[in-house]
Design an enzyme around this catalytic site. Structure first.
Site, mmCIF file in Angstrom:
data_model
loop_
_atom_site.group_PDB
_atom_site.id
_atom_site.type_symbol
_atom_site.label_atom_id
_atom_site.label_comp_id
_atom_site.label_asym_id
_atom_site.label_seq_id
_atom_site.Cartn_x
_atom_site.Cartn_y
_atom_site.Cartn_z
ATOM 1 N N GLU A 1 -10.882 -33.679 25.544
ATOM 2 C CA GLU A 1 -11.611 -32.636 26.276
ATOM 3 C C GLU A 1 -11.774 -31.392 25.411
ATOM 4 O O GLU A 1 -12.833 -30.770 25.359
ATOM 5 C CB GLU A 1 -10.863 -32.266 27.557
ATOM 6 C CG GLU A 1 -10.743 -33.383 28.563
ATOM 7 C CD GLU A 1 -9.718 -33.032 29.638
ATOM 8 O OE1 GLU A 1 -9.975 -32.118 30.437
ATOM 9 O OE2 GLU A 1 -8.645 -33.663 29.666
ATOM 10 N N THR B 1 -27.443 -47.005 29.078
ATOM 11 C CA THR B 1 -28.435 -45.938 28.916
ATOM 12 C C THR B 1 -28.375 -45.176 30.235
ATOM 13 O O THR B 1 -28.105 -45.790 31.284
ATOM 14 C CB THR B 1 -29.860 -46.475 28.678
ATOM 15 O OG1 THR B 1 -30.284 -47.186 29.839
ATOM 16 C CG2 THR B 1 -29.943 -47.398 27.456
ATOM 17 N N HIS B 2 -28.547 -43.884 30.206
ATOM 18 C CA HIS B 2 -28.416 -43.049 31.409
ATOM 19 C C HIS B 2 -27.035 -43.197 32.055
ATOM 20 O O HIS B 2 -26.902 -43.028 33.268
ATOM 21 C CB HIS B 2 -29.506 -43.371 32.437
ATOM 22 C CG HIS B 2 -30.887 -43.448 31.855
ATOM 23 N ND1 HIS B 2 -31.741 -42.370 31.792
ATOM 24 C CD2 HIS B 2 -31.543 -44.490 31.285
ATOM 25 C CE1 HIS B 2 -32.877 -42.742 31.213
ATOM 26 N NE2 HIS B 2 -32.783 -44.031 30.887
ATOM 27 N N LYS C 1 -18.113 -13.644 7.749
ATOM 28 C CA LYS C 1 -16.991 -14.515 7.370
ATOM 29 C C LYS C 1 -16.209 -15.094 8.541
ATOM 30 O O LYS C 1 -15.786 -16.251 8.508
ATOM 31 C CB LYS C 1 -16.032 -13.743 6.450
ATOM 32 C CG LYS C 1 -16.621 -13.525 5.055
ATOM 33 C CD LYS C 1 -15.810 -12.575 4.217
ATOM 34 C CE LYS C 1 -16.129 -11.125 4.456
ATOM 35 N NZ LYS C 1 -17.485 -10.693 4.060
ATOM 36 N N TYR D 1 -28.156 -5.740 0.300
ATOM 37 C CA TYR D 1 -26.958 -5.806 1.139
ATOM 38 C C TYR D 1 -27.066 -4.837 2.313
ATOM 39 O O TYR D 1 -27.558 -3.710 2.184
ATOM 40 C CB TYR D 1 -25.694 -5.460 0.324
ATOM 41 C CG TYR D 1 -24.434 -5.477 1.174
ATOM 42 C CD1 TYR D 1 -23.763 -6.670 1.429
ATOM 43 C CD2 TYR D 1 -23.945 -4.311 1.764
ATOM 44 C CE1 TYR D 1 -22.629 -6.695 2.237
ATOM 45 C CE2 TYR D 1 -22.818 -4.330 2.572
ATOM 46 C CZ TYR D 1 -22.160 -5.528 2.809
ATOM 47 O OH TYR D 1 -21.045 -5.557 3.615
ATOM 48 N N LYS E 1 0.479 -37.741 35.993
ATOM 49 C CA LYS E 1 -0.718 -37.533 35.175
ATOM 50 C C LYS E 1 -0.505 -37.774 33.680
ATOM 51 O O LYS E 1 0.513 -37.431 33.114
ATOM 52 C CB LYS E 1 -1.242 -36.089 35.348
ATOM 53 C CG LYS E 1 -1.864 -35.786 36.674
ATOM 54 C CD LYS E 1 -3.040 -36.699 37.032
ATOM 55 C CE LYS E 1 -4.241 -36.480 36.154
ATOM 56 N NZ LYS E 1 -4.947 -35.245 36.473
ATOM 57 N N ASN F 1 -3.190 -36.979 30.753
ATOM 58 C CA ASN F 1 -4.535 -36.419 30.585
ATOM 59 C C ASN F 1 -5.038 -36.515 29.146
ATOM 60 O O ASN F 1 -4.259 -36.363 28.209
ATOM 61 C CB ASN F 1 -4.546 -34.952 31.012
ATOM 62 C CG ASN F 1 -4.294 -34.778 32.495
ATOM 63 O OD1 ASN F 1 -4.678 -35.638 33.300
ATOM 64 N ND2 ASN F 1 -3.642 -33.696 32.864
ATOM 65 N N SER G 1 0.921 -33.201 33.401
ATOM 66 C CA SER G 1 0.569 -32.111 34.298
ATOM 67 C C SER G 1 1.855 -31.409 34.709
ATOM 68 O O SER G 1 2.906 -32.041 34.837
ATOM 69 C CB SER G 1 -0.141 -32.672 35.525
ATOM 70 O OG SER G 1 0.016 -31.805 36.626
HETATM 71 N N1 ARG Z 1 -16.374 -5.571 3.224
HETATM 72 C C1 ARG Z 1 -17.725 -5.816 2.922
HETATM 73 C C2 ARG Z 1 -18.167 -7.217 3.331
HETATM 74 O O1 ARG Z 1 -17.341 -8.001 3.625
HETATM 75 C C3 ARG Z 1 -17.994 -5.624 1.469
HETATM 76 C C4 ARG Z 1 -18.381 -4.257 1.163
HETATM 77 C C5 ARG Z 1 -19.797 -4.173 0.846
HETATM 78 N N2 ARG Z 1 -20.229 -2.912 0.280
HETATM 79 C C6 ARG Z 1 -20.388 -1.768 0.896
HETATM 80 N N3 ARG Z 1 -20.854 -0.800 0.242
HETATM 81 N N4 ARG Z 1 -20.150 -1.600 2.162
HETATM 82 O O2 ARG Z 1 -19.343 -7.482 3.353
#
Ligand code: ARG
Length: 471
Positions: free
Chosen positions: A289, A154-155, A324, A316, A282, A284, A276
């Site tokens: 890491e 611990t610690h 994404k 939207y 070395k 590593n 290294s």
């Molecule tokens: N490329 C956009 C996205 O990934 C979709 C488009 C959405 N619609 C618009 N009218 N801009 O979210």
């Protein structure tokens, strides 16, 4: 000319083209986009909204496009802005008017999030698979560790002796919870937004259940505004990734420590070490890491999307296009980290003698010496103080409490007898921790069986999911 350029008199400023495009990121979702379009076109035909001939032309055209993208034959043009418009304009080039009918009753708003949900489901599955791989490696290492003991800390200070298997199983349980979070992220993504169109639904007689079923979604999303603007499912995925990355960073840190000259508890295989460029001696633990370090970017991905979503009005908003990149990054990073970690664990050498030798330092028996006094009638608080003084005495003599002569014990309290040596025996100390979940060999064996049973349950639920195709 963009597909939406009808109401414009002038073209967009050149500086906005690259800035506004999501194509560099969402081109990775071409399979999902094409699967969504095929399902949509088939449904439009089944509902009599487009002709069967048009639907067939669309399907064939999309299949050709998919083949060409996969073969690297189709070069994307950034002027197409995103994968949806890139595929649609290519389709119209190939099959003419039928292609131009594909977008009936659909918007990029429901299309984009459909693609992303399909991708999130596939990513969650890959994460679950990699999670099982590391759990398997850790379970094997725990089985192999047998009764190997090391100083529990611990610690980062020596505290009480524990079984190495017990220590490894702690990580197995963290990963077991991570699996549940990954599975929950899969389920969160498993609902179809298609049919929500731009935000309000459409006046065409769409069959939302048909497209949902075609794409393997468990259900349709109830509210069209929610369907196009919800990104909780990605946050769930990124949170599952972030917690898992945090767990891996802790194991990574322990590997860095354990493989150091000071500890020497494990030796990493050459396959999971680096040298290294200047110091010839070395070896590593670079990958441990790096796994520790990657946690930063994964947590960053989660925070980025949380902040992007904060305060957005329905429905939207273009901000959401930023959803994404981080999710793909987080999932790929954690999947790789899990896989590399599994390789590291299954090829390391455990130096049980070094673990054993480390037990001579840090007065690991101190708690049990106090418990000895308690068992002979002394209140715990008093016993704590007596043993504290014994530790001080041992420190002055530069030895461990277990090395003090019996006379010193007797001088500290007349409750000490010759049998104190048993309270000082580290293997006996481990064996006495028989609490459920404790470190006694029998308790660890029972825990191992439960962890393995959970692994097998998750493995069979994974097998069921694997039978379902990904888009
Ligand atoms: N490329 C956009 C996205 O990934 C979709 C488009 C959405 N619609 C618009 N009218 N801009 O979210």
């Amino acid at each position: 000319m963009a597909l939406w350029s009808g109401r414009f008199e002038e073209g967009a400023a050149p500086v906005t083209q690259e800035f506004g495009a999501s194509l560099p990121v969402d081109k990775a979702l071409y399979r999902q986009d094409i699967a969504g379009s095929k399902a949509h076109a088939a449904m439009l035909a089944a509902q009599g909204i487009i002709s069967k001939e048009d639907a067939a032309a669309i399907r064939d055209g999309l299949e050709g496009i998919e083949e060409d993208i996969t073969a690297g034959k189709l070069v994307f043009d950034i002027a197409d802005e995103d994968i949806h418009m890139a595929v649609e304009s290519e389709l119209t080039r190939r099959v003419g008017e039928a292609g131009a009918r594909l977008h009936t009753g659909r918007s990029r708003n429901d299309q984009a999030v459909t693609d992303t949900r399909l991708a999130a489901k596939a990513l969650a599955k890959r994460l679950m698979h990699a999670n099982l791989g590391l759990r398997c490696a850790l379970l094997d290492a725990a089985a192999e560790a047998g009764d190997t003991v090391l100083p529990g800390m611990t610690h980062l200070q020596h505290a009480q002796p524990v079984l190495f298997a017990h220590h490894l199983l702690a990580y197995v349980w963290m990963l077991t919870r991570d699996f549940a979070r990954m599975r929950a992220a899969f389920d969160a993504a498993d609902a179809s937004p298609l049919g929500a169109a731009a935000l309000a639904g459409t006046s065409y007689p769409l069959d939302r259940h048909m497209t949902a079923e075609e794409l393997g979604f468990a259900q349709v999303i109830e509210n069209s505004l929610d369907a196009v603007s919800d990104r909780d499912f990605l946050l769930d995925l990124e949170y599952a990734c972030a917690v898992c990355a945090m767990h891996l960073s802790r194991l990574g840190e322990e590997i860095v420590l354990w493989s150091s000259q000071e500890f020497g508890f494990i030796t990493l295989s050459d396959a999971f070490s680096t040298g290294s460029s200047i110091m010839p001696q070395k070896k590593n633990p670079d990958f441990a890491e790096l796994i520790r370090g990657k946690c930063g970017r994964v947590v960053g991905d989660l925070v980025q999307l949380l902040v992007t979503m904060k305060g957005l009005p329905l429905a939207y908003n273009k901000d959401m296009q930023e959803d994404k990149e981080g999710a793909l990054d987080a999932a790929r990073t954690v999947e790789q980290s899990l896989t590399v970690m599994a390789g590291m664990v299954s090829t390391w050498t455990v130096n049980a003698d070094r673990m054993r030798a480390a037990m001579d330092r840090g007065h690991l028996a101190a708690t049990d010496v106090a418990d000895y006094l308690v068992k002979h009638g002394m209140p715990f608080r008093e016993a704590h103080a007596v043993v504290g003084h014994l530790v001080l005495e041992a420190e002055k003599r530069s030895c461990d409490i277990s090395e003090l002569p019996i006379e010193v014990f007797k001088a500290a309290s007349d409750l000490f007898g010759r049998d104190i040596t048993r309270a000082l025996d580290l293997d006996a100390i481990v064996a006495a921790r028989t609490t459920e979940g404790g470190t006694a060999p029998a308790a660890v064996e029972a825990q191992f069986r439960r962890a393995r049973a959970r692994y097998l349950v998750d493995e069979s639920s994974m097998a069921l999911l694997s039978a379902v195709i990904d888009f």
